[in-house]
Design an enzyme around this catalytic site. Structure first.
Site, PDB file in Angstrom:
ATOM      1  N   ARG A 119     -22.260  21.582  18.761  1.00  0.00           N
ATOM      2  CA  ARG A 119     -21.165  21.755  19.715  1.00  0.00           C
ATOM      3  C   ARG A 119     -20.205  20.584  19.577  1.00  0.00           C
ATOM      4  O   ARG A 119     -20.139  19.709  20.432  1.00  0.00           O
ATOM      5  CB  ARG A 119     -21.736  21.849  21.123  1.00  0.00           C
ATOM      6  CG  ARG A 119     -21.688  23.237  21.719  1.00  0.00           C
ATOM      7  CD  ARG A 119     -22.719  24.172  21.205  1.00  0.00           C
ATOM      8  NE  ARG A 119     -22.348  25.574  21.411  1.00  0.00           N
ATOM      9  CZ  ARG A 119     -22.560  26.252  22.530  1.00  0.00           C
ATOM     10  NH1 ARG A 119     -23.145  25.682  23.551  1.00  0.00           N
ATOM     11  NH2 ARG A 119     -22.209  27.507  22.626  1.00  0.00           N
ATOM     12  N   GLN A 124     -15.830  24.341  16.779  1.00  0.00           N
ATOM     13  CA  GLN A 124     -15.638  25.335  17.845  1.00  0.00           C
ATOM     14  C   GLN A 124     -15.289  26.718  17.295  1.00  0.00           C
ATOM     15  O   GLN A 124     -15.787  27.725  17.792  1.00  0.00           O
ATOM     16  CB  GLN A 124     -14.526  24.883  18.788  1.00  0.00           C
ATOM     17  CG  GLN A 124     -15.100  24.226  20.030  1.00  0.00           C
ATOM     18  CD  GLN A 124     -14.037  23.642  20.938  1.00  0.00           C
ATOM     19  OE1 GLN A 124     -12.876  23.566  20.588  1.00  0.00           O
ATOM     20  NE2 GLN A 124     -14.457  23.223  22.109  1.00  0.00           N
ATOM     21  N   ASP A 127     -18.317  28.841  16.127  1.00  0.00           N
ATOM     22  CA  ASP A 127     -19.431  28.915  17.072  1.00  0.00           C
ATOM     23  C   ASP A 127     -19.693  30.351  17.531  1.00  0.00           C
ATOM     24  O   ASP A 127     -19.017  30.868  18.421  1.00  0.00           O
ATOM     25  CB  ASP A 127     -19.090  28.005  18.259  1.00  0.00           C
ATOM     26  CG  ASP A 127     -20.254  27.810  19.195  1.00  0.00           C
ATOM     27  OD1 ASP A 127     -21.214  28.603  19.138  1.00  0.00           O
ATOM     28  OD2 ASP A 127     -20.210  26.866  19.991  1.00  0.00           O
ATOM     29  N   SER A 130     -20.525  30.851  21.337  1.00  0.00           N
ATOM     30  CA  SER A 130     -19.373  30.888  22.248  1.00  0.00           C
ATOM     31  C   SER A 130     -18.662  32.230  22.182  1.00  0.00           C
ATOM     32  O   SER A 130     -18.384  32.840  23.208  1.00  0.00           O
ATOM     33  CB  SER A 130     -18.344  29.816  21.881  1.00  0.00           C
ATOM     34  OG  SER A 130     -18.838  28.564  22.193  1.00  0.00           O
ATOM     35  N   TYR A 227     -25.637  21.100  26.507  1.00  0.00           N
ATOM     36  CA  TYR A 227     -26.692  22.019  26.924  1.00  0.00           C
ATOM     37  C   TYR A 227     -27.490  21.482  28.108  1.00  0.00           C
ATOM     38  O   TYR A 227     -27.587  20.282  28.310  1.00  0.00           O
ATOM     39  CB  TYR A 227     -27.667  22.260  25.778  1.00  0.00           C
ATOM     40  CG  TYR A 227     -27.126  23.168  24.709  1.00  0.00           C
ATOM     41  CD1 TYR A 227     -26.796  24.481  24.989  1.00  0.00           C
ATOM     42  CD2 TYR A 227     -26.968  22.717  23.408  1.00  0.00           C
ATOM     43  CE1 TYR A 227     -26.320  25.320  24.005  1.00  0.00           C
ATOM     44  CE2 TYR A 227     -26.496  23.542  22.406  1.00  0.00           C
ATOM     45  CZ  TYR A 227     -26.176  24.853  22.714  1.00  0.00           C
ATOM     46  OH  TYR A 227     -25.705  25.675  21.742  1.00  0.00           O
TER      47      TYR A 227
HETATM   48  P1  NAD Z   1     -26.051  28.147  27.642  1.00  0.00           P
HETATM   49  O1  NAD Z   1     -25.814  29.553  27.206  1.00  0.00           O
HETATM   50  O2  NAD Z   1     -27.029  27.339  26.890  1.00  0.00           O
HETATM   51  O3  NAD Z   1     -26.497  28.151  29.173  1.00  0.00           O
HETATM   52  C1  NAD Z   1     -25.713  28.800  30.148  1.00  0.00           C
HETATM   53  C2  NAD Z   1     -25.550  27.924  31.355  1.00  0.00           C
HETATM   54  O4  NAD Z   1     -26.751  27.903  32.110  1.00  0.00           O
HETATM   55  C3  NAD Z   1     -25.226  26.458  31.064  1.00  0.00           C
HETATM   56  O5  NAD Z   1     -24.020  26.096  31.707  1.00  0.00           O
HETATM   57  C4  NAD Z   1     -26.415  25.697  31.625  1.00  0.00           C
HETATM   58  O6  NAD Z   1     -26.069  24.440  32.133  1.00  0.00           O
HETATM   59  C5  NAD Z   1     -26.873  26.647  32.704  1.00  0.00           C
HETATM   60  N1  NAD Z   1     -28.239  26.422  33.189  1.00  0.00           N
HETATM   61  C6  NAD Z   1     -29.356  26.091  32.497  1.00  0.00           C
HETATM   62  N2  NAD Z   1     -30.410  25.984  33.316  1.00  0.00           N
HETATM   63  C7  NAD Z   1     -29.957  26.277  34.567  1.00  0.00           C
HETATM   64  C8  NAD Z   1     -30.572  26.338  35.843  1.00  0.00           C
HETATM   65  N3  NAD Z   1     -31.864  26.077  36.010  1.00  0.00           N
HETATM   66  N4  NAD Z   1     -29.795  26.664  36.910  1.00  0.00           N
HETATM   67  C9  NAD Z   1     -28.476  26.936  36.772  1.00  0.00           C
HETATM   68  N5  NAD Z   1     -27.847  26.889  35.584  1.00  0.00           N
HETATM   69  C10 NAD Z   1     -28.569  26.560  34.490  1.00  0.00           C
HETATM   70  O7  NAD Z   1     -24.660  27.363  27.717  1.00  0.00           O
HETATM   71  P2  NAD Z   1     -23.368  27.566  26.820  1.00  0.00           P
HETATM   72  O8  NAD Z   1     -22.569  28.687  27.325  1.00  0.00           O
HETATM   73  O9  NAD Z   1     -23.811  27.611  25.426  1.00  0.00           O
HETATM   74  O10 NAD Z   1     -22.542  26.254  27.108  1.00  0.00           O
HETATM   75  C11 NAD Z   1     -23.171  24.986  27.174  1.00  0.00           C
HETATM   76  C12 NAD Z   1     -22.136  23.891  27.056  1.00  0.00           C
HETATM   77  O11 NAD Z   1     -21.648  23.773  25.722  1.00  0.00           O
HETATM   78  C13 NAD Z   1     -20.908  23.994  27.916  1.00  0.00           C
HETATM   79  O12 NAD Z   1     -20.646  22.706  28.399  1.00  0.00           O
HETATM   80  C14 NAD Z   1     -19.842  24.429  26.974  1.00  0.00           C
HETATM   81  O13 NAD Z   1     -18.550  24.052  27.422  1.00  0.00           O
HETATM   82  C15 NAD Z   1     -20.241  23.642  25.763  1.00  0.00           C
HETATM   83  N6  NAD Z   1     -19.690  24.215  24.530  1.00  0.00           N
HETATM   84  C16 NAD Z   1     -19.107  23.378  23.622  1.00  0.00           C
HETATM   85  C17 NAD Z   1     -18.612  23.893  22.423  1.00  0.00           C
HETATM   86  C18 NAD Z   1     -17.989  23.013  21.386  1.00  0.00           C
HETATM   87  O14 NAD Z   1     -17.490  21.962  21.719  1.00  0.00           O
HETATM   88  N7  NAD Z   1     -18.012  23.401  20.107  1.00  0.00           N
HETATM   89  C19 NAD Z   1     -18.712  25.253  22.179  1.00  0.00           C
HETATM   90  C20 NAD Z   1     -19.317  26.065  23.131  1.00  0.00           C
HETATM   91  C21 NAD Z   1     -19.810  25.530  24.310  1.00  0.00           C
END
Ligand code: NAD
Length: 371
Positions: A119, A124, A127, A130, A227
């Protein structure tokens, strides 16, 4: 450099890993592209469209291939005839499909797991998590709305007022943010929660209300790579209490919480479902990873205490055309970013190569699998 595009074999998989648009772009890099007959049919792309883009469409697409593209990982038997050391570029589900990873190694393939893409800003556009989560978050809300026997927006009619649905989104990553935005567009009153404190502002900026555990510390900032990790027992208890008091007033709940490499955290118990109003709907986006909701079953509508619990084993596959277009671009963005013009093939750098490479030289090499 021959790139082969597979027809997906997994049950319910309707996506395809290259579009006519990305085929053309690969050709302009100097590659040859072969597409397995019928690969795009379920995503509304005909063989003729691939031909018109310049691909060869054939039943033996992998013969002589140097790079094999898939949405899900192919079985190793499908790959006979590919060149020694060929790359397999797909979502490989390495933790649950470990035996298949071993088979890739034994057959001498270099397997690249696109879901292990770091990430980082420059990755991005590559990904797949995403791009697919974004569409899944949207679809989850639409499916929940279609199972809900009431309307989402407030409506003032001559026959009386219909009140707005209350929608609660649990887990505010990529899918959760899109779920909030979609439910808001449909006119619901939206609230949302996460363990990562950084999401509070994001929730507010979408016009939804943050519901957060305040008395026990969650994850400050973005956490490792953005994460979440498994939370302490104390946090889980505080979260359960918070959810109990909030959920009874909700009509729609969308759960999206995931922890990489672990089963999804359990966020809603049967006892909590029992406090919800009959006719409410829960969509469990994490159902394929063990589920956030007690009693959810993939691809079934389960009714508990008058509440419908829905969840798909493969939500992006329910929007195959857009999901394929974005997935295909992710793969193209990845391979083209590393394309070495002189060698006429992609050459990975250390940071991304090490993160996504599962097998090389006959061995499993990825730290996350060896740990
Ligand atoms: P994910 O699919 O792994 O998880 C979904 C969400 O569930 C997350 O926000 C996580 O914090 C939440 N979660 C986990 N356990 C939980 C609990 N017990 N109770 C409530 N919520 C809980 O997450 P994702 O969609 O892959 O995104 C994770 C992060 O990565 C975000 O900050 C996103 O902005 C970031 N991201 C960065 C990039 C990049 O820079 N290339 C790309 C995609 C996402």
């Amino acid at each position: 450099m021959k790139i082969a595009v597979l027809r997906e074999r997994a049950t319910g998989e309707s996506r395809v890993s290259a579009s006519p648009e990305t085929v053309k772009k690969f050709l302009s890099l100097g590659a040859v592209v072969t597409v397995e007959s019928g690969a795009g049919v379920t995503a509304s792309i005909s063989d003729d469209e691939y031909r018109a883009a310049g691909a060869e469409v054939t039943d033996s697409a992998v013969a002589g291939a140097d790079i094999i593209l898939g949405v899900q990982g192919p079985e190793v038997e499908q790959l006979s005839g590919a060149n020694p050391g060929a790359w397999i570029v797909a979502s490989l589900d390495p933790f649950t499909k470990r035996e298949r990873v071993d088979a890739y190694a034994a057959a001498g393939f270099e397997a690249l797991a696109m879901e292990f893409m770091p990430r980082i800003t420059r990755a991005q556009s590559m990904d797949i998590l995403s791009s697919q989560s974004n569409l899944a978050g949207y679809k989850a809300v639409l499916v929940a709305a279609s199972h809900y026997g009431r309307a989402f927006p407030m409506m003032m009619t001559a026959a009386g007022t219909v009140s707005a649905a209350k929608c609660f989104v649990m887990g505010v990553g990529v899918a959760g943010l899109q779920a909030i935005a979609t439910a808001r567009r449909l006119g619901a009153q939206v609230s949302a929660t996460d363990v990562r404190s950084a999401t509070k502002e994001q929730i507010q900026s979408l016009g939804a209300k943050p519901i957060f555990v305040e008395n026990v510390a969650g994850i400050e900032g973005e956490g490792a790579g953005g994460y979440a990790t498994e939370m302490s027992e104390e946090y889980q208890k505080a979260q359960a209490e918070l959810v109990s008091s909030h959920i009874a007033k909700q009509d729609i709940v969308i759960t999206t919480a995931l922890i990489p490499g672990r089963p999804a955290p359990r966020l809603i118990s049967d006892a909590q479902i029992a406090t919800m109003k009959p006719g409410s709907v829960i969509f469990d986006l994490a159902v394929a990873s063990g589920g956030n909701v007690e009693g959810s079953v993939a691809d079934q509508v389960v009714e508990k205490h008058g509440v419908k619990i829905v969840g798909y084993s493969n939500t992006p596959a329910h929007l195959p055309a857009d999901a394929s277009a974005l997935f295909s671009r992710n793969l193209y963005n990845f391979l083209s970013a590393f394309w070495d013009k002189e060698q006429g093939k992609p050459v990975l750098d250390e940071e991304i190569g090490t993160a996504i490479r599962l097998t090389q030289g006959g061995k499993v090499v990825n730290e996350r699998l060896l740990a």
